[in-house]
Design a protein around this motif. Structure first.
Motif, PDB file in Angstrom:
ATOM      1  N   GLY A   1      56.578 -37.793  11.159  1.00 39.68           N
ATOM      2  CA  GLY A   1      57.305 -37.849   9.921  1.00 39.68           C
ATOM      3  C   GLY A   1      56.176 -35.950   8.962  1.00 39.68           C
ATOM      4  O   GLY A   1      56.558 -35.026   8.882  1.00 39.68           O
ATOM      5  N   ALA A   2      55.711 -36.959   8.880  1.00 40.21           N
ATOM      6  CA  ALA A   2      54.480 -36.298   7.557  1.00 40.21           C
ATOM      7  C   ALA A   2      53.999 -34.851   8.459  1.00 40.21           C
ATOM      8  O   ALA A   2      53.596 -33.858   7.542  1.00 40.21           O
ATOM      9  N   LYS A   3      53.266 -34.732   9.619  1.00 38.65           N
ATOM     10  CA  LYS A   3      52.823 -34.123  10.089  1.00 38.65           C
ATOM     11  C   LYS A   3      53.872 -33.086  10.571  1.00 38.65           C
ATOM     12  O   LYS A   3      54.001 -31.590   9.473  1.00 38.65           O
ATOM     13  N   TRP A   4      55.084 -33.135   9.922  1.00 37.82           N
ATOM     14  CA  TRP A   4      56.719 -32.335  10.826  1.00 37.82           C
ATOM     15  C   TRP A   4      56.732 -31.256   9.367  1.00 37.82           C
ATOM     16  O   TRP A   4      57.044 -30.091   9.289  1.00 37.82           O
ATOM     17  N   LEU A   5      56.624 -32.232   8.735  1.00 29.20           N
ATOM     18  CA  LEU A   5      57.234 -31.871   6.665  1.00 29.20           C
ATOM     19  C   LEU A   5      56.020 -30.962   6.313  1.00 29.20           C
ATOM     20  O   LEU A   5      55.704 -30.157   5.994  1.00 29.20           O
TER      21      LEU A   5
ATOM     22  N   GLY B   1      62.068 -43.666  10.265  1.00 26.39           N
ATOM     23  CA  GLY B   1      61.238 -42.473  10.250  1.00 26.39           C
ATOM     24  C   GLY B   1      61.878 -40.757  10.093  1.00 26.39           C
ATOM     25  O   GLY B   1      61.518 -39.940  10.345  1.00 26.39           O
ATOM     26  N   GLY B   2      63.726 -41.132  10.214  1.00 32.94           N
ATOM     27  CA  GLY B   2      64.414 -40.055  10.526  1.00 32.94           C
ATOM     28  C   GLY B   2      64.322 -38.891   9.197  1.00 32.94           C
ATOM     29  O   GLY B   2      63.843 -39.760   8.291  1.00 32.94           O
ATOM     30  N   ILE B   3      64.161 -38.127   9.667  1.00 38.01           N
ATOM     31  CA  ILE B   3      64.356 -37.257   8.006  1.00 38.01           C
ATOM     32  C   ILE B   3      65.613 -35.745   8.043  1.00 38.01           C
ATOM     33  O   ILE B   3      65.832 -35.324   9.149  1.00 38.01           O
ATOM     34  N   TRP B   4      66.027 -35.860   7.756  1.00 32.87           N
ATOM     35  CA  TRP B   4      67.332 -35.001   7.262  1.00 32.87           C
ATOM     36  C   TRP B   4      67.448 -33.955   5.881  1.00 32.87           C
ATOM     37  O   TRP B   4      66.648 -34.683   4.708  1.00 32.87           O
ATOM     38  N   TRP B   5      67.393 -32.516   6.058  1.00 32.66           N
ATOM     39  CA  TRP B   5      66.845 -31.815   4.953  1.00 32.66           C
ATOM     40  C   TRP B   5      68.430 -31.694   4.826  1.00 32.66           C
ATOM     41  O   TRP B   5      68.877 -30.806   5.304  1.00 32.66           O
ATOM     42  N   ILE B   6      68.599 -31.212   4.019  1.00 33.61           N
ATOM     43  CA  ILE B   6      70.072 -30.933   3.036  1.00 33.61           C
ATOM     44  C   ILE B   6      70.071 -29.819   2.071  1.00 33.61           C
ATOM     45  O   ILE B   6      68.878 -29.678   1.465  1.00 33.61           O
ATOM     46  N   GLU B   7      70.738 -28.568   2.108  1.00 35.62           N
ATOM     47  CA  GLU B   7      70.518 -27.136   1.398  1.00 35.62           C
ATOM     48  C   GLU B   7      71.730 -27.625   0.784  1.00 35.62           C
ATOM     49  O   GLU B   7      72.930 -27.592   0.999  1.00 35.62           O
TER      50      GLU B   7
ATOM     51  N   ASP C   1      60.874 -39.562  17.082  1.00 36.46           N
ATOM     52  CA  ASP C   1      60.902 -39.841  18.507  1.00 36.46           C
ATOM     53  C   ASP C   1      60.729 -38.098  19.511  1.00 36.46           C
ATOM     54  O   ASP C   1      60.110 -37.446  20.213  1.00 36.46           O
ATOM     55  N   LEU C   2      61.135 -36.875  18.024  1.00 36.84           N
ATOM     56  CA  LEU C   2      61.204 -35.177  18.766  1.00 36.84           C
ATOM     57  C   LEU C   2      60.611 -34.701  18.370  1.00 36.84           C
ATOM     58  O   LEU C   2      60.368 -33.773  18.764  1.00 36.84           O
ATOM     59  N   ILE C   3      59.400 -35.973  17.233  1.00 36.58           N
ATOM     60  CA  ILE C   3      58.634 -34.688  17.050  1.00 36.58           C
ATOM     61  C   ILE C   3      57.534 -34.392  17.787  1.00 36.58           C
ATOM     62  O   ILE C   3      57.181 -35.655  18.193  1.00 36.58           O
TER      63      ILE C   3
END
Length: 154
Positions: free
Chosen positions: A34-38, A125-131, A152-154
């Motif tokens: 998650g950190a790598k993706w962010l 560990g999931g990430i949701w990005w809301i704008e 698991d998708l990263i």
């Protein structure tokens, strides 16, 4: 504003207290993913708010040591507590990351995107990005989902 909800990674089931629960070895790998993706997507002025639970602190430390521990987003916080802490919809910063817990993060996502009182499931560990964005002549604030990803998708 961009609001990123990051659920803590997998943690041990028991400890001396709920706040003391630590990440498992799988959880540490989830946090790193998650950190790598962010890291590839966050600006330098991003503000990161973290629950005081050990597992959330360990999750965010895979990303950075620049974060604020906020008691208002501890386990069992409400969606209103989270939204107040981040200053939704204008934001305390252009991008705010909240590292927290279920069902609070699921309630927050459902309230913003679905305009409901339901709780949506956000994986560990999931990430949701809301704008937030303003639309129409009445300047109504809308929330749009930019990304929802599990480790698991990263």
């Amino acid at each position: 504003m961009n609001l990123i909800l990051w659920r803590h990674a997998e943690a041990e089931d028991t400890a001396s207290s709920d706040l003391a629960r630590q990440l498992t070895s799988r959880g540490r790998k989830q946090a790193q993913a998650g950190a790598k993706w962010l890291r590839a997507r966050l600006d330098d002025d991003t503000v990161i708010l973290v629950s005081p639970a050990t597992r959330t602190v360990q999750t965010v430390e895979a990303l950075t040591d620049q974060y604020r521990v906020v008691r208002e987003i501890a386990p069992d916080a409400s969606a209103s507590d989270v939204l107040g802490a981040v200053g939704w919809p204008d934001g305390i910063a252009p991008t705010v990351v909240v590292v927290g817990h279920q069902p609070t993060l699921g309630h927050t996502a459902a309230r913003l995107i679905g305009k409901s009182g339901d709780s949506w499931s956000i994986k560990k560990g999931g990430i949701w990005w809301i704008e937030s964005r303003t639309r129409g002549t009445d300047m109504e604030v809308e929330a749009t989902l930019r990304a929802a990803i599990s480790p698991d998708l990263i």
